[in-house]
Design an enzyme around this catalytic site. Structure first.
Site, PDB file in Angstrom:
ATOM      1  N   LYS A  22       0.816  -1.182  -0.148  1.00  0.00           N
ATOM      2  CA  LYS A  22       0.090   0.263   0.184  1.00  0.00           C
ATOM      3  C   LYS A  22       1.191   1.038  -0.106  1.00  0.00           C
ATOM      4  O   LYS A  22       0.721   2.734  -0.372  1.00  0.00           O
ATOM      5  CB  LYS A  22      -0.663  -0.181   1.070  1.00  0.00           C
ATOM      6  N   ASN A  23       1.806   0.954   1.064  1.00  0.00           N
ATOM      7  CA  ASN A  23       2.315   2.418   0.929  1.00  0.00           C
ATOM      8  C   ASN A  23       3.844   2.450  -0.313  1.00  0.00           C
ATOM      9  O   ASN A  23       4.579   3.584   0.303  1.00  0.00           O
ATOM     10  CB  ASN A  23       3.454   2.367   2.543  1.00  0.00           C
ATOM     11  N   CYS A 117      -5.218  12.874  12.600  1.00  0.00           N
ATOM     12  CA  CYS A 117      -6.253  11.266  12.448  1.00  0.00           C
ATOM     13  C   CYS A 117      -5.521  10.604  13.627  1.00  0.00           C
ATOM     14  O   CYS A 117      -5.014  10.861  14.944  1.00  0.00           O
ATOM     15  CB  CYS A 117      -5.393  10.805  11.527  1.00  0.00           C
ATOM     16  N   ARG A 122       0.489  14.449  13.217  1.00  0.00           N
ATOM     17  CA  ARG A 122       0.471  14.809  11.414  1.00  0.00           C
ATOM     18  C   ARG A 122       0.748  15.620  10.737  1.00  0.00           C
ATOM     19  O   ARG A 122       0.089  15.367   9.645  1.00  0.00           O
ATOM     20  CB  ARG A 122      -0.413  13.111  10.809  1.00  0.00           C
ATOM     21  N   PRO A 123       1.602  16.337  11.158  1.00  0.00           N
ATOM     22  CA  PRO A 123       1.344  18.043  10.151  1.00  0.00           C
ATOM     23  C   PRO A 123       2.475  17.302   8.790  1.00  0.00           C
ATOM     24  O   PRO A 123       3.042  16.648   9.264  1.00  0.00           O
ATOM     25  CB  PRO A 123       2.026  18.338  11.238  1.00  0.00           C
ATOM     26  N   GLN A 126       7.183  19.655   6.627  1.00  0.00           N
ATOM     27  CA  GLN A 126       7.974  19.291   6.354  1.00  0.00           C
ATOM     28  C   GLN A 126       8.096  19.302   4.665  1.00  0.00           C
ATOM     29  O   GLN A 126       9.115  20.002   4.332  1.00  0.00           O
ATOM     30  CB  GLN A 126       9.441  17.919   6.662  1.00  0.00           C
ATOM     31  N   ASP A 305       4.432   0.769  12.467  1.00  0.00           N
ATOM     32  CA  ASP A 305       3.442   0.089  11.701  1.00  0.00           C
ATOM     33  C   ASP A 305       3.426  -1.865  12.279  1.00  0.00           C
ATOM     34  O   ASP A 305       1.685  -2.299  12.199  1.00  0.00           O
ATOM     35  CB  ASP A 305       3.646   0.222  10.022  1.00  0.00           C
ATOM     36  N   ILE A 327       7.370   6.797  17.508  1.00  0.00           N
ATOM     37  CA  ILE A 327       7.269   8.029  15.716  1.00  0.00           C
ATOM     38  C   ILE A 327       6.054   8.952  15.615  1.00  0.00           C
ATOM     39  O   ILE A 327       5.848   9.771  15.235  1.00  0.00           O
ATOM     40  CB  ILE A 327       6.436   7.045  14.641  1.00  0.00           C
ATOM     41  N   ARG A 397      -8.349  -0.513   4.406  1.00  0.00           N
ATOM     42  CA  ARG A 397      -8.022   0.610   3.782  1.00  0.00           C
ATOM     43  C   ARG A 397      -6.191  -0.526   3.113  1.00  0.00           C
ATOM     44  O   ARG A 397      -5.866   0.303   2.876  1.00  0.00           O
ATOM     45  CB  ARG A 397      -7.335   1.287   4.985  1.00  0.00           C
TER      46      ARG A 397
HETATM   47  C1  EPZ Z   1       4.160   6.814   6.617  1.00  0.00           C
HETATM   48  O1  EPZ Z   1       3.369   7.985   7.177  1.00  0.00           O
HETATM   49  C2  EPZ Z   1       3.336   5.676   6.048  1.00  0.00           C
HETATM   50  N1  EPZ Z   1       2.428   5.949   5.630  1.00  0.00           N
HETATM   51  C3  EPZ Z   1       2.553   5.501   7.566  1.00  0.00           C
HETATM   52  O2  EPZ Z   1       2.156   4.312   7.549  1.00  0.00           O
HETATM   53  C4  EPZ Z   1       3.743   4.793   8.496  1.00  0.00           C
HETATM   54  O3  EPZ Z   1       3.077   5.035  10.053  1.00  0.00           O
HETATM   55  C5  EPZ Z   1       4.712   6.160   8.827  1.00  0.00           C
HETATM   56  O4  EPZ Z   1       5.389   6.632   7.588  1.00  0.00           O
HETATM   57  C6  EPZ Z   1       5.513   6.584   9.549  1.00  0.00           C
HETATM   58  O5  EPZ Z   1       6.778   4.755   9.211  1.00  0.00           O
HETATM   59  C7  EPZ Z   1       2.142   6.091   3.582  1.00  0.00           C
HETATM   60  O6  EPZ Z   1       3.259   5.961   3.415  1.00  0.00           O
HETATM   61  C8  EPZ Z   1       1.516   6.501   3.020  1.00  0.00           C
HETATM   62  P1  EPZ Z   1       6.148   9.989   8.656  1.00  0.00           P
HETATM   63  P2  EPZ Z   1       3.939   9.734   6.830  1.00  0.00           P
HETATM   64  O7  EPZ Z   1       5.840  11.391   7.861  1.00  0.00           O
HETATM   65  O8  EPZ Z   1       4.949   9.878   6.202  1.00  0.00           O
HETATM   66  C9  EPZ Z   1       6.382  13.674  12.080  1.00  0.00           C
HETATM   67  C10 EPZ Z   1       0.040   2.475   7.992  1.00  0.00           C
HETATM   68  O9  EPZ Z   1      -0.157   2.525   8.707  1.00  0.00           O
HETATM   69  N2  EPZ Z   1       6.423  14.238  11.228  1.00  0.00           N
HETATM   70  O10 EPZ Z   1       6.956   9.331   8.009  1.00  0.00           O
HETATM   71  O11 EPZ Z   1       2.752   9.955   7.339  1.00  0.00           O
HETATM   72  C11 EPZ Z   1       4.815  12.529  12.307  1.00  0.00           C
HETATM   73  O12 EPZ Z   1       3.884  13.421  12.686  1.00  0.00           O
HETATM   74  C12 EPZ Z   1       0.661   4.261   7.473  1.00  0.00           C
HETATM   75  O13 EPZ Z   1       0.479   1.916   6.928  1.00  0.00           O
HETATM   76  C13 EPZ Z   1       6.140  16.570  10.964  1.00  0.00           C
HETATM   77  O14 EPZ Z   1       6.046  16.181  12.675  1.00  0.00           O
HETATM   78  O15 EPZ Z   1       4.851   9.975   8.164  1.00  0.00           O
HETATM   79  C14 EPZ Z   1       4.994  11.407  12.528  1.00  0.00           C
HETATM   80  O16 EPZ Z   1       5.722  12.078  14.209  1.00  0.00           O
HETATM   81  C15 EPZ Z   1       0.108   4.656   8.985  1.00  0.00           C
HETATM   82  N3  EPZ Z   1       6.162  17.032  10.051  1.00  0.00           N
HETATM   83  C16 EPZ Z   1       6.451  11.564  11.904  1.00  0.00           C
HETATM   84  O17 EPZ Z   1       7.166  12.776  11.429  1.00  0.00           O
HETATM   85  C17 EPZ Z   1       6.095  16.294   8.517  1.00  0.00           C
HETATM   86  O18 EPZ Z   1       6.251  16.932   7.944  1.00  0.00           O
HETATM   87  C18 EPZ Z   1       6.731  10.485  10.716  1.00  0.00           C
HETATM   88  O19 EPZ Z   1       5.959  10.789   9.875  1.00  0.00           O
HETATM   89  C19 EPZ Z   1       6.012  15.241   8.247  1.00  0.00           C
HETATM   90  C20 EPZ Z   1       5.839  14.044   9.504  1.00  0.00           C
END
Ligand code: EPZ
Length: 417
Positions: A22-23, A117, A122-123, A126, A305, A327, A397
């Site tokens: 999916k990802n 969510c 999840r801002p 970045q 995950d 995370i 999903r």
């Molecule tokens: C990806 O989400 C995955 N989703 C998530 O999988 C996964 O849990 C996550 O990476 C961590 O591995 C997809 O790839 C579609 P992050 P993502 O940006 O990219 C913070 C599932 O179950 N952050 O790596 O949204 C954020 O809040 C889903 O399949 C900022 O602060 O996660 C988090 O604490 C759930 N500012 C951390 O970084 C930003 O601009 C990591 O988030 C971006 C992120």
């Protein structure tokens, strides 16, 4: 609303095929925006999130072919509406992945902020910061990001934390930027590498995907390509955790064992016998698992995950396991539901202490997010009696045909209205 009914206590046995990731599929679908030529994909999983992304792209004017037998063809000859509205984005935060490609392809985009969510705020700061460094003008008003850029230019971007979709968004934007972009503190997840491989087959010049520094040399345009989506390492880990909980012997095919080493190691520590050969993984488990402790981390560390699924395993472990989530700030909601099944879990901030019990008792529980739902399925498979899981649209999903795959392994599981 659909529910899953599980009668637990039966060991799993047989063979199951792993679906496409999916990802990886979600960002790769967005890559179609970067070229006017066709992108032909294979091994695309049949998931609600994939359908949502396909619908979002079609709304923008992308021709999206019907998905059959894992194949899907997309072509963005032109983009009539570079907009991702709140109604769509609120159901799937990965919609933010259209932002970078739209800016790179047509120089403008209007994308709703994803909002929080269940698992955290999840801002996307970045994503915004990186695109601004590449010359984009992005304002946020009334819950939307309004972005414009004549032509993105290469930049050196040091991300404040490891972000998977942040890395993917900026990498896609950089492929058509003028000059070279350096992404530092980049995510190393296999899905980032799969996206980079797809982009390179389209003619992008990318080095370093899979390391913490990715270098992209912008090109004038990208061509079409054919790409097979990588196997889903989290789906794989989920089935492995299920067998470790119920006992039995299962072979997983069309998997990618080298993308989930931390998970496999942890399950071996719990007592599972796991062997991998090429694209096949065989797991054998007898008796109760040993309790394990873990701390989630960006790849190649233990994946967040898989945290909920391992918590379910620890619920019936021999001993006590300590699970620390680093995370996301609110990713223990499954603990409350697991307690309804008789689990002994104490949550203190971002750490959960799980005292294993001999038996869980089936009960009615509610899914709260995708991986929490998977954790309830694992627990239901090993609990005594009937477990009814409500709100399983969360599961749909991210897991292709879950109840059919598990029933094929001998589980007593069915979807009920
Ligand atoms: C990806 O989400 C995955 N989703 C998530 O999988 C996964 O849990 C996550 O990476 C961590 O591995 C997809 O790839 C579609 P992050 P993502 O940006 O990219 C913070 C599932 O179950 N952050 O790596 O949204 C954020 O809040 C889903 O399949 C900022 O602060 O996660 C988090 O604490 C759930 N500012 C951390 O970084 C930003 O601009 C990591 O988030 C971006 C992120």
């Amino acid at each position: 609303m659909d529910k899953l009914r599980i009668i637990g206590g039966r060991a799993l046995a047989g063979e199951v095929r792993v679906s496409g990731a999916k990802n990886a599929a979600l960002p790769i679908l967005c890559a179609a925006l970067l070229t006017e030529k066709p992108l032909a994909l294979d091994n695309v999983p049949r998931l609600m999130d994939v359908r949502t992304m396909a619908k979002l792209l079609a709304q923008m004017g992308v021709e999206v072919g019907a998905q059959n037998d894992g194949r899907m063809e997309l072509q963005a000859k032109g983009i009539k509406e570079p907009v991702a509205g709140y109604e769509m984005v609120k159901t799937m935060r990965a919609s933010v992945l259209v932002l970078g490609p739209l800016l790179a392809r047509c120089g403008r985009a209007r994308v709703s902020l994803p909002g929080g969510c269940a698992i955290g705020a999840r801002p996307v700061d970045q994503h915004v910061k990186g695109l601004q460094a590449m010359g984009a003008d992005i304002t946020v008003e009334r819950g939307y990001m309004n972005a414009a850029a004549k032509r993105l230019r290469g930049a050196r971007i040091a991300m404040d934390m490891v972000t998977v979709t942040g890395t993917e968004n900026l990498m896609m934007a950089a492929t058509l930027a003028a000059g070279t972009t350096l992404l530092e503190n980049a995510a190393r997840e296999p899905e980032v590498v799969d996206l980079a491989n797809c982009l390179r087959s389209m003619g992008a010049k990318i080095d370093g995907a899979g390391t913490d520094t990715i270098r992209v040399e912008g090109v004038a345009s990208l061509a079409g390509a054919k790409h097979r989506v990588m196997p889903d390492r989290i789906e794989t880990g989920t089935y492995l955790a299920a067998v470790a909980a119920t006992g039995g012997k299962v072979r997983l095919t069309e998997a990618a064992p080298d993308t989930l080493e931390a998970t496999i190691e942890k399950l071996r520590e719990a007592g599972a016998k796991i062997t991998a050969c090429g694209s096949e993984i065989t797991i054998e488990m007898t008796g109760r698992p040993r309790s394990v402790s873990l701390t989630t981390a960006p790849y190649p560390g233990f994946p967040t995950d898989m945290q909920a699924q391992l918590m379910a395993l620890d619920c019936v472990g021999q001993g006590t396991g300590t699970i620390t989530e680093t995370i996301f700030e609110n990713r223990f909601m499954h603990a409350l539901e697991l307690q309804r099944l008789g689990a002994d879990i104490a949550v203190h901030g971002n750490t959960a202490v799980v005292h294993g019990v001999e038996r869980l008792q089936g009960a009615t529980v509610m899914a709260t997010d995708l991986r929490a739902s998977a954790s309830l399925v694992v627990a239901g498979l090993v609990a005594q009696g009937e477990t009814l899981i409500d709100r399983i649209y969360h599961l749909d999903r991210g897991y292709e045909g879950l109840e059919h795959k598990l029933a094929g392994l001998g589980a007593r599981i069915a979807r009920v209205r």
